[in-house]
Design an enzyme around this catalytic site. Sequence first.
Site, mmCIF file in Angstrom:
data_model
loop_
_atom_site.group_PDB
_atom_site.id
_atom_site.type_symbol
_atom_site.label_atom_id
_atom_site.label_comp_id
_atom_site.label_asym_id
_atom_site.label_seq_id
_atom_site.Cartn_x
_atom_site.Cartn_y
_atom_site.Cartn_z
ATOM 1 N N ASP A 47 -53.902 -40.048 43.372
ATOM 2 C CA ASP A 47 -53.041 -39.118 42.641
ATOM 3 C C ASP A 47 -52.301 -39.791 41.494
ATOM 4 O OD1 ASP A 47 -53.707 -36.895 44.040
ATOM 5 O OD2 ASP A 47 -51.942 -36.891 45.344
ATOM 6 N N LYS A 69 -52.476 -34.446 39.512
ATOM 7 C CA LYS A 69 -51.911 -33.192 39.020
ATOM 8 C C LYS A 69 -50.419 -33.338 39.129
ATOM 9 C CE LYS A 69 -53.226 -31.151 43.415
ATOM 10 N NZ LYS A 69 -52.071 -31.599 44.181
ATOM 11 N N MET A 184 -39.585 -32.015 43.587
ATOM 12 C CA MET A 184 -40.169 -31.070 42.615
ATOM 13 C C MET A 184 -39.161 -30.015 42.162
ATOM 14 S SD MET A 184 -43.958 -30.561 44.291
ATOM 15 C CE MET A 184 -43.529 -30.596 46.022
HETATM 16 N N1 SAH Z 1 -45.830 -36.965 49.158
HETATM 17 C C1 SAH Z 1 -44.787 -37.357 48.212
HETATM 18 C C2 SAH Z 1 -44.205 -36.149 47.506
HETATM 19 C C3 SAH Z 1 -45.187 -35.448 46.609
HETATM 20 S S1 SAH Z 1 -44.505 -34.091 45.765
HETATM 21 C C4 SAH Z 1 -43.715 -38.155 48.966
HETATM 22 O O1 SAH Z 1 -43.718 -38.186 50.183
HETATM 23 O O2 SAH Z 1 -42.869 -38.772 48.290
HETATM 24 C C5 SAH Z 1 -44.065 -34.836 44.227
HETATM 25 C C6 SAH Z 1 -42.572 -35.009 44.151
HETATM 26 O O3 SAH Z 1 -42.187 -36.155 44.879
HETATM 27 C C7 SAH Z 1 -42.040 -35.250 42.764
HETATM 28 O O4 SAH Z 1 -41.860 -34.038 42.063
HETATM 29 C C8 SAH Z 1 -40.715 -35.895 43.073
HETATM 30 O O5 SAH Z 1 -39.770 -34.940 43.504
HETATM 31 C C9 SAH Z 1 -41.077 -36.746 44.271
HETATM 32 N N2 SAH Z 1 -41.450 -38.119 43.897
HETATM 33 C C10 SAH Z 1 -42.588 -38.764 44.175
HETATM 34 N N3 SAH Z 1 -42.554 -40.036 43.731
HETATM 35 C C11 SAH Z 1 -41.344 -40.197 43.161
HETATM 36 C C12 SAH Z 1 -40.681 -41.284 42.524
HETATM 37 N N4 SAH Z 1 -41.256 -42.474 42.375
HETATM 38 N N5 SAH Z 1 -39.430 -41.080 42.070
HETATM 39 C C13 SAH Z 1 -38.818 -39.908 42.218
HETATM 40 N N6 SAH Z 1 -39.396 -38.839 42.798
HETATM 41 C C14 SAH Z 1 -40.631 -38.982 43.271
#
Ligand code: SAH
Length: 276
Positions: A47, A69, A184
Amino acid sequence: MTDTLLAGLPGFDPGWVWLVGAGPGDPGLLTLHGVNALRQADVVVYDALVDSRILEHAPKSAEMIYAGKRGGRPSPTQRSITLRLIELAQAGKRVLRLKGGDPFVFGRGGEEALALTEAGIPFRIVPGITAGIGGLAYAGIPATHRDTNSSVTFITGHSVTGEVPDNLNWQALATGAPVIVLYMAVKHMGRIAAKLIDGGRNPDDLVAFVSNAATAKMRVVECRLSDAGETAKDVEAPAVIAIGPVVGLRASLDWMGRMNDGRVLVSPDTAQDAAE
Ligand code: SAH
C-alpha cells in the site's frame, strides 16, 4: 543477529497469502514476523503508506506490486486487489499483502481475509503497530493514562460512502469516550468536532493532529476542539487525531520533539495549561 531472531519463525508455503502490517512508518516498527514474511515472499502487494526501506527486506527476485489508494474512500480497485491476491495464490506464489499500520485496523484486512476464505486460499495474519497507538506514541501522546482515561475509542472519519460515519452515536461518544483517536478524519474534522460539541463534549478539549507519524515528515499541531475544523485545513494527510486529556501529557512526554528541536509544533496555550 536478525537471523537468530528469525530462526524458528514460520515458513511461507506456496499458495498462501500473508496479510502483514508494516507499522505506521518507521521501518524499525516492522515486526520480526513481518521481516520473516518479506524475506520469503514471491510477490509483495503493498500500500501507499509503506516505507520503501521496508520493501527492501524482500528478495531482489520478488515481484513488487503497488496497490496504493488514499483517502479511505471505497475504491473500485479494492475488488481487483483482492482478485489479484487470489489469482497469485492460485498460481502457487507466496503472496505477501503488506499494509500500513495493522491490517485489521481500518485497513480492509478483514475484507481481504474474508474473500480469501471464500476462495479457499489459506492465509496468515501478521499484526502491525497501528498509527493510532504507535503514531501517537511518536508524538508523546499515550493512548491511555491511569489518571485520565480507562478507555480509548478508535473512529474512522470516513464511512464506506466517504462521508462522516452516520452509524455512530456521536452523543454517546461525546460524553462517554474520554479519549478519541480518529483515522482518515482530516477532511471531515470540522463536522466531526461539531457533532461532538453538539453531543455535549467540552469545546475546550485538547486535540492533536499527528501527520506522517513515525516518519521523517512527522508534524504535530495542537488546538482546542472548537478550533479543530479550522486547524485541520492546514494539516497534511495521513494524520491521526487524538482528542482528550492525554494530549496534555505531550508537553512533558514529547521525546521526539526534543530530539528534533523545534520541528514539532506545540500551541502556546496547551503547553502552558499542561505546565500548570
Ligand atoms: N491500518 C492502518 C490504518 C489505515 S487507514 C493502521 O493500523 O494504522 C489510513 C489512515 O491511517 C490514515 O488516514 C491516517 O489516519 C492513519 N495513518 C496511517 N499511517 C499514518 C501515519 N504514518 N501518520 C499518521 N496517520 C497515519
